[in-house]
Design a protein around this motif. Structure first.
Motif, PDB file in Angstrom:
ATOM      1  N   ASP A  93       0.840  -1.189   0.000  1.00  0.00           N
ATOM      2  CA  ASP A  93       0.000   0.000   0.000  1.00  0.00           C
ATOM      3  C   ASP A  93       0.880   1.245   0.000  1.00  0.00           C
ATOM      4  O   ASP A  93       2.031   1.213   0.418  1.00  0.00           O
ATOM      5  CB  ASP A  93      -0.929   0.006   1.216  1.00  0.00           C
ATOM      6  N   ASP A 124       0.226   4.061   1.706  1.00  0.00           N
ATOM      7  CA  ASP A 124      -0.043   4.968   2.817  1.00  0.00           C
ATOM      8  C   ASP A 124       0.896   4.806   4.012  1.00  0.00           C
ATOM      9  O   ASP A 124       0.585   5.277   5.106  1.00  0.00           O
ATOM     10  CB  ASP A 124      -1.491   4.792   3.283  1.00  0.00           C
ATOM     11  N   GLN A 173       1.435   2.300   5.750  1.00  0.00           N
ATOM     12  CA  GLN A 173       1.020   1.308   6.769  1.00  0.00           C
ATOM     13  C   GLN A 173       1.863   0.037   6.632  1.00  0.00           C
ATOM     14  O   GLN A 173       2.063  -0.681   7.599  1.00  0.00           O
ATOM     15  CB  GLN A 173      -0.473   1.004   6.649  1.00  0.00           C
ATOM     16  N   ARG A 214      -2.138   4.607   9.953  1.00  0.00           N
ATOM     17  CA  ARG A 214      -2.092   5.521   8.808  1.00  0.00           C
ATOM     18  C   ARG A 214      -1.586   6.878   9.276  1.00  0.00           C
ATOM     19  O   ARG A 214      -2.117   7.445  10.225  1.00  0.00           O
ATOM     20  CB  ARG A 214      -3.489   5.646   8.206  1.00  0.00           C
TER      21      ARG A 214
END
Ligand code: UDP
Ligand code: MG
Length: 231
Positions: free
Chosen positions: A92, A94, A96, A200
């Motif tokens: 991902d 973001d 994370q 996040r």
């Protein structure tokens, strides 16, 4: 080329520069040759401008840009068509998922036992009520339906043999079930590795409650095709 790193994103302008420099750190430390495939899934913020900036300093970065938001599955699917690495990592955008996991995932693949290794967010930093608890139920049901026992089927961080991603088509909400698609394509050696997860840092989650409904409808439909398609 040993490694393709595939990153789908939708409005992740704050995270992208940090993520790319973190990946660069890891790839430099380990002397990997690699490509990063950034797929802009119809962002309406500055994400795509940021990708073009990043490309000026790093020739390993490839960009794909959608005219509108087609969804994470479509974004992964386009990247899978062009990925050249012997092993393909998805993560991902973001922050994370940690790029520090790349070396161990890669080394596990080099041992040759696995077609896929799926990340497992063992200690998860998401909302308990909307994410963590529903996710346990979802993994249980999906495991029962598909026969694939993973703690965290939908973890964005995974590594695949190149031929696995070239053999599947990911659409709708199917990014949640890629190990199921892979199993049906004949790749049964599916491993799991606990991975570091983080809250996040910027922006908001792009998936709401409807993900459960859409996700299960898609799983039900592929199970149906899988069961009756073969007869
Ligand atoms: N994403 C995407 N298209 C979408 C929704 C999400 O490419 O339509 C990307 C998003 O930018 C992120 C990844 O998919 O890189 C996972 O999304 P998110 O972090 O919002 O999901 P969560 O972690 O909350 O499940
Ligand atoms: Mg996220």
């Amino acid at each position: 080329m040993p490694l393709s790193i595939v990153i789908p994103f939708y409005n992740e302008e704050e995270s992208l520069p940090e993520l790319i420099s973190w990946i660069e750190n890891v790839t430099q430390t380990h002397q990997y040759s690699y490509e990063i495939i950034l797929v802009d899934d119809g962002s309406t913020d500055q994400s795509w401008e940021i990708v073009k900036q990043l490309q000026l300093n790093n020739t390993h970065i490839k960009g794909i840009s959608f005219q509108r938001n087609y969804g994470k599955s479509a974004a992964l699917n386009e990247a899978f068509k062009v990925a050249k690495g012997d092993y393909v990592i998805t993560m991902d955008a973001d922050l994370q998922d940690s790029p520090e996991e790349i070396p161990e995932l890669y080394n596990m693949m080099l041992q040759g036992k696995y077609d896929i290794i799926s990340g497992w967010k063992k200690k998860r930093f998401d909302n308990a009520l909307t994410k963590n608890i529903p996710s346990k139920l979802y993994n249980y049901v999906t495991g029962k339906m598909s026969g694939i026992k993973l703690h965290d089927m939908n973890c964005g961080l995974k590594i695949y043999k190149n031929k696995v991603i070239k053999s599947i088509e990911v659409y709708g909400e199917m990014h949640r079930y890629i190990p199921v698609l892979a199993k049906w394509a004949g790749f049964r050696n599916i491993g799991e590795k606990p991975v570091v997860h983080q809250a996040r840092k910027y922006g908001v989650s792009k998936f709401g409650w409807e993900r459960f409904v859409n996700g299960f409808l898609d799983l039900a439909s592929i199970m149906f095709v899988g069961k009756y398609g073969k007869k």
